[in-house]
Design a protein around this motif. Sequence first.
Motif, PDB file in Angstrom:
ATOM      1  N   ARG A  83       0.791  -1.072  -0.440  1.00 50.14           N
ATOM      2  CA  ARG A  83      -0.112   0.232   0.059  1.00 50.14           C
ATOM      3  C   ARG A  83       0.602   1.054   0.017  1.00 50.14           C
ATOM      4  NH1 ARG A  83      -5.222   0.055   1.606  1.00 50.14           N
ATOM      5  NH2 ARG A  83      -5.235   1.821   2.943  1.00 50.14           N
ATOM      6  N   ILE A  84       2.144   0.958   0.797  1.00 51.21           N
ATOM      7  CA  ILE A  84       3.151   2.259   0.621  1.00 51.21           C
ATOM      8  C   ILE A  84       3.604   2.602  -1.263  1.00 51.21           C
ATOM      9  CG2 ILE A  84       5.198   3.342   1.224  1.00 51.21           C
ATOM     10  CD1 ILE A  84       4.647   1.554   4.184  1.00 51.21           C
ATOM     11  N   ASP A  85       4.724   2.034  -1.430  1.00 50.64           N
ATOM     12  CA  ASP A  85       4.533   2.429  -2.762  1.00 50.64           C
ATOM     13  C   ASP A  85       4.493   1.139  -3.886  1.00 50.64           C
ATOM     14  OD1 ASP A  85       6.430  -0.819  -2.217  1.00 50.64           O
ATOM     15  OD2 ASP A  85       7.780   0.502  -1.514  1.00 50.64           O
ATOM     16  N   ARG A  86       3.192   0.413  -3.616  1.00 50.04           N
ATOM     17  CA  ARG A  86       2.642  -0.214  -4.520  1.00 50.04           C
ATOM     18  C   ARG A  86       3.660  -1.426  -5.243  1.00 50.04           C
ATOM     19  NH1 ARG A  86      -2.095  -1.271  -3.247  1.00 50.04           N
ATOM     20  NH2 ARG A  86      -3.670   0.652  -2.916  1.00 50.04           N
ATOM     21  N   LYS A  87       4.586  -1.892  -4.803  1.00 49.45           N
ATOM     22  CA  LYS A  87       5.467  -3.088  -5.399  1.00 49.45           C
ATOM     23  C   LYS A  87       4.908  -4.590  -5.125  1.00 49.45           C
ATOM     24  CE  LYS A  87      10.091   0.192  -4.669  1.00 49.45           C
ATOM     25  NZ  LYS A  87      10.989   0.027  -4.245  1.00 49.45           N
ATOM     26  N   SER A  88       5.167  -5.015  -5.924  1.00 49.54           N
ATOM     27  CA  SER A  88       4.309  -6.641  -6.142  1.00 49.54           C
ATOM     28  C   SER A  88       5.666  -7.164  -4.835  1.00 49.54           C
ATOM     29  CB  SER A  88       4.437  -7.085  -6.802  1.00 49.54           C
ATOM     30  OG  SER A  88       3.753  -6.607  -8.444  1.00 49.54           O
ATOM     31  N   THR A  89       4.652  -8.400  -4.363  1.00 45.94           N
ATOM     32  CA  THR A  89       5.097  -9.514  -3.714  1.00 45.94           C
ATOM     33  C   THR A  89       5.772 -10.660  -4.550  1.00 45.94           C
ATOM     34  OG1 THR A  89       5.089  -8.363  -0.892  1.00 45.94           O
ATOM     35  CG2 THR A  89       5.602 -10.539  -1.575  1.00 45.94           C
ATOM     36  N   SER A  90       6.468 -10.557  -3.908  1.00 44.35           N
ATOM     37  CA  SER A  90       7.003 -12.508  -5.197  1.00 44.35           C
ATOM     38  C   SER A  90       6.773 -13.729  -4.799  1.00 44.35           C
ATOM     39  CB  SER A  90       8.301 -12.198  -6.194  1.00 44.35           C
ATOM     40  OG  SER A  90       8.204 -10.876  -7.086  1.00 44.35           O
ATOM     41  N   GLY A  91       6.581 -15.152  -4.941  1.00 45.56           N
ATOM     42  CA  GLY A  91       6.712 -15.882  -3.691  1.00 45.56           C
ATOM     43  C   GLY A  91       7.474 -16.993  -4.381  1.00 45.56           C
ATOM     44  N   THR A  92       8.188 -17.977  -4.235  1.00 43.36           N
ATOM     45  CA  THR A  92       8.700 -19.244  -4.507  1.00 43.36           C
ATOM     46  C   THR A  92       9.091 -20.165  -4.066  1.00 43.36           C
ATOM     47  OG1 THR A  92      11.389 -18.555  -4.410  1.00 43.36           O
ATOM     48  CG2 THR A  92       9.971 -17.027  -6.110  1.00 43.36           C
ATOM     49  N   CYS A  93       8.772 -21.282  -3.965  1.00 43.69           N
ATOM     50  CA  CYS A  93       8.921 -22.737  -3.706  1.00 43.69           C
ATOM     51  C   CYS A  93      10.216 -23.511  -4.741  1.00 43.69           C
ATOM     52  CB  CYS A  93       8.465 -22.841  -3.045  1.00 43.69           C
ATOM     53  SG  CYS A  93       6.617 -23.502  -4.301  1.00 43.69           S
ATOM     54  N   GLN A  94      11.338 -24.600  -4.063  1.00 46.40           N
ATOM     55  CA  GLN A  94      10.920 -25.751  -5.202  1.00 46.40           C
ATOM     56  C   GLN A  94      11.184 -26.929  -4.454  1.00 46.40           C
ATOM     57  OE1 GLN A  94      13.458 -22.204  -4.397  1.00 46.40           O
ATOM     58  NE2 GLN A  94      12.385 -21.507  -6.270  1.00 46.40           N
ATOM     59  N   LEU A  95      10.552 -27.845  -5.317  1.00 49.81           N
ATOM     60  CA  LEU A  95      10.509 -28.722  -4.440  1.00 49.81           C
ATOM     61  C   LEU A  95      11.374 -29.746  -5.136  1.00 49.81           C
ATOM     62  CD1 LEU A  95       7.653 -26.947  -4.320  1.00 49.81           C
ATOM     63  CD2 LEU A  95       7.265 -28.932  -3.027  1.00 49.81           C
ATOM     64  N   LEU A  96      11.575 -31.069  -4.080  1.00 52.23           N
ATOM     65  CA  LEU A  96      13.391 -32.078  -4.545  1.00 52.23           C
ATOM     66  C   LEU A  96      11.536 -33.439  -4.678  1.00 52.23           C
ATOM     67  CD1 LEU A  96      15.080 -32.766  -5.820  1.00 52.23           C
ATOM     68  CD2 LEU A  96      16.550 -33.280  -4.256  1.00 52.23           C
ATOM     69  N   GLY A  97      11.262 -33.490  -5.804  1.00 50.01           N
ATOM     70  CA  GLY A  97       9.625 -35.065  -5.355  1.00 50.01           C
ATOM     71  C   GLY A  97       8.421 -33.950  -4.297  1.00 50.01           C
ATOM     72  N   THR A  98       8.438 -34.874  -2.812  1.00 47.80           N
ATOM     73  CA  THR A  98       7.849 -33.732  -2.721  1.00 47.80           C
ATOM     74  C   THR A  98       7.820 -32.826  -1.765  1.00 47.80           C
ATOM     75  OG1 THR A  98       7.826 -36.045  -1.183  1.00 47.80           O
ATOM     76  CG2 THR A  98       5.886 -35.609  -3.124  1.00 47.80           C
ATOM     77  N   SER A  99       9.571 -32.619  -1.582  1.00 47.70           N
ATOM     78  CA  SER A  99      10.381 -32.204  -0.081  1.00 47.70           C
ATOM     79  C   SER A  99      10.167 -30.873  -0.828  1.00 47.70           C
ATOM     80  CB  SER A  99      11.671 -33.276  -0.338  1.00 47.70           C
ATOM     81  OG  SER A  99      11.318 -34.411  -0.033  1.00 47.70           O
ATOM     82  N   LEU A 100       9.833 -30.087  -0.061  1.00 44.65           N
ATOM     83  CA  LEU A 100      10.283 -28.522   0.140  1.00 44.65           C
ATOM     84  C   LEU A 100      11.912 -28.339   0.532  1.00 44.65           C
ATOM     85  CD1 LEU A 100       8.966 -25.862  -0.293  1.00 44.65           C
ATOM     86  CD2 LEU A 100       8.243 -25.631   2.073  1.00 44.65           C
ATOM     87  N   VAL A 101      12.750 -28.286  -0.157  1.00 43.69           N
ATOM     88  CA  VAL A 101      13.996 -27.531  -0.045  1.00 43.69           C
ATOM     89  C   VAL A 101      14.706 -25.904  -0.347  1.00 43.69           C
ATOM     90  CG1 VAL A 101      15.200 -29.921  -0.624  1.00 43.69           C
ATOM     91  CG2 VAL A 101      14.493 -28.301  -2.405  1.00 43.69           C
ATOM     92  N   SER A 102      13.608 -25.247  -0.529  1.00 41.36           N
ATOM     93  CA  SER A 102      13.901 -23.641  -0.535  1.00 41.36           C
ATOM     94  C   SER A 102      12.563 -23.015  -0.517  1.00 41.36           C
ATOM     95  CB  SER A 102      15.047 -23.592  -1.968  1.00 41.36           C
ATOM     96  OG  SER A 102      15.309 -22.396  -2.377  1.00 41.36           O
ATOM     97  N   TRP A 103      12.162 -21.815  -0.301  1.00 45.61           N
ATOM     98  CA  TRP A 103      11.022 -21.251  -0.287  1.00 45.61           C
ATOM     99  C   TRP A 103      11.653 -19.575  -0.095  1.00 45.61           C
ATOM    100  CZ3 TRP A 103      11.841 -24.589   2.767  1.00 45.61           C
ATOM    101  CH2 TRP A 103      12.179 -24.365   4.454  1.00 45.61           C
ATOM    102  N   SER A 104      10.878 -18.648  -0.573  1.00 45.15           N
ATOM    103  CA  SER A 104      11.569 -17.082  -0.021  1.00 45.15           C
ATOM    104  C   SER A 104       9.923 -16.674  -0.681  1.00 45.15           C
ATOM    105  CB  SER A 104      12.416 -17.100  -1.218  1.00 45.15           C
ATOM    106  OG  SER A 104      12.064 -16.658  -2.923  1.00 45.15           O
ATOM    107  N   SER A 105      10.368 -14.923   0.465  1.00 40.40           N
ATOM    108  CA  SER A 105       8.660 -13.963  -0.240  1.00 40.40           C
ATOM    109  C   SER A 105       9.328 -13.124   0.470  1.00 40.40           C
ATOM    110  CB  SER A 105       7.888 -14.622   0.809  1.00 40.40           C
ATOM    111  OG  SER A 105       6.720 -13.121   1.408  1.00 40.40           O
ATOM    112  N   ARG A 106       9.167 -12.158  -0.761  1.00 40.73           N
ATOM    113  CA  ARG A 106      10.288 -11.266  -0.349  1.00 40.73           C
ATOM    114  C   ARG A 106       9.586 -10.050  -2.002  1.00 40.73           C
ATOM    115  NH1 ARG A 106      15.742 -12.400  -3.740  1.00 40.73           N
ATOM    116  NH2 ARG A 106      15.272 -14.325  -2.286  1.00 40.73           N
TER     117      ARG A 106
END
Length: 356
Positions: A194-217
């Motif tokens: 609401r302050i600068d109208r920039k978007s928030t990106s979310g990502t996640c990476q899975l090896l099979g069914t196992s979550l190994v990396s994620w981010s929110s920025r």
Amino acid sequence: MGSVDKTLFLLSRGGDTLIVQIYVDDIIFGGSSHALVSSFVEQMSREFEMSLMGELQFLLRLQIKQGPEGTFVHQAKYTRDILKKFEMGDSKPMTTPMSTNTVLDADEDGEAVDQKEFRGMIGSLLYLTATRPDIQFAVYLCARYQASPRSSHRQAVKRIFRYLKFTPELGLWYSSGSSLSLRGFSDADHAGCRIDRKSTSGTCQLLGTSLVSWSSRKQASVSLSTTKRLSLAARSQLLWMKATLSDFGLRFGKIPLLVDSTSAISIPKNPVLHSRTKHIDVRFHFLRDHYEKGDIDLVHVAFENQLADIFTKPLEFGAFVRLRGELGVTGWRCVDNALIKGEIESQWIGLIALLV
């Protein structure tokens, strides 16, 4: 030595493998053979004064439970400690870390709160995101207001603690039966700040069914279109993981990156559209280059199956719990029976040694 991670070392002997990971003065190692592990322990003991701590159970406040069916990583003790530290142990539990009606902004007219306490709460929660991806978005959203925290920001942080009170023993489950297929998810809200109208990106990476990396920025620039907001971080992370896993002898073809934006998929696949995307920075065509090389393949996923959605916005209870479960976030009591099932010898022996 690993070609990407210089603190990773691997040894292959016959059909067995020894993996050694160094972190400052700690060494975590494991192997598929008791003989190989024992040989490494003997060699290290001759060269260095060291303490063998046995099977890996604690590391940097992470708790690890290992068994034939898989490994469970959690921070239940740390969660209870920070609840007690900030006097939230007797608070009313909440089922989600953030309400869908929550709208945070600078709130300049709001009541100022103790900055030191607020930053302490945020810092404690940031460390917890190492095993709790379900609170990642809420924590990072609240962390944006550390410079001048207000009462509304503190209430949002307290809501996260109340959610932890409801779910103190959640962690990440890594099944030993999971396949070794690599895939990624990428999503973003549109001008959500609401302050600068920039978007928030979310990502996640899975090896099979196992979550190994994620981010929110939050993205560095304001996006005028939904196409531009597709995160570069997901593509770079997938390529980094592909290179890292090659040290383990794993080879991958095209890695699927699942997005719910059809226009973003069209850019690398349809050259006709390139003349219409000159407003997009050149670095965004980094994806097209790797698509043509056969490294990454953009795949459309339905909105309701976009796992990265949990990293970009607050969700209502049903959707939140469903995505949380699909990411492998579960309670240790749910997997405890699998971990203690019989006295079956695990294929991989996890050990930790502390160099003195």
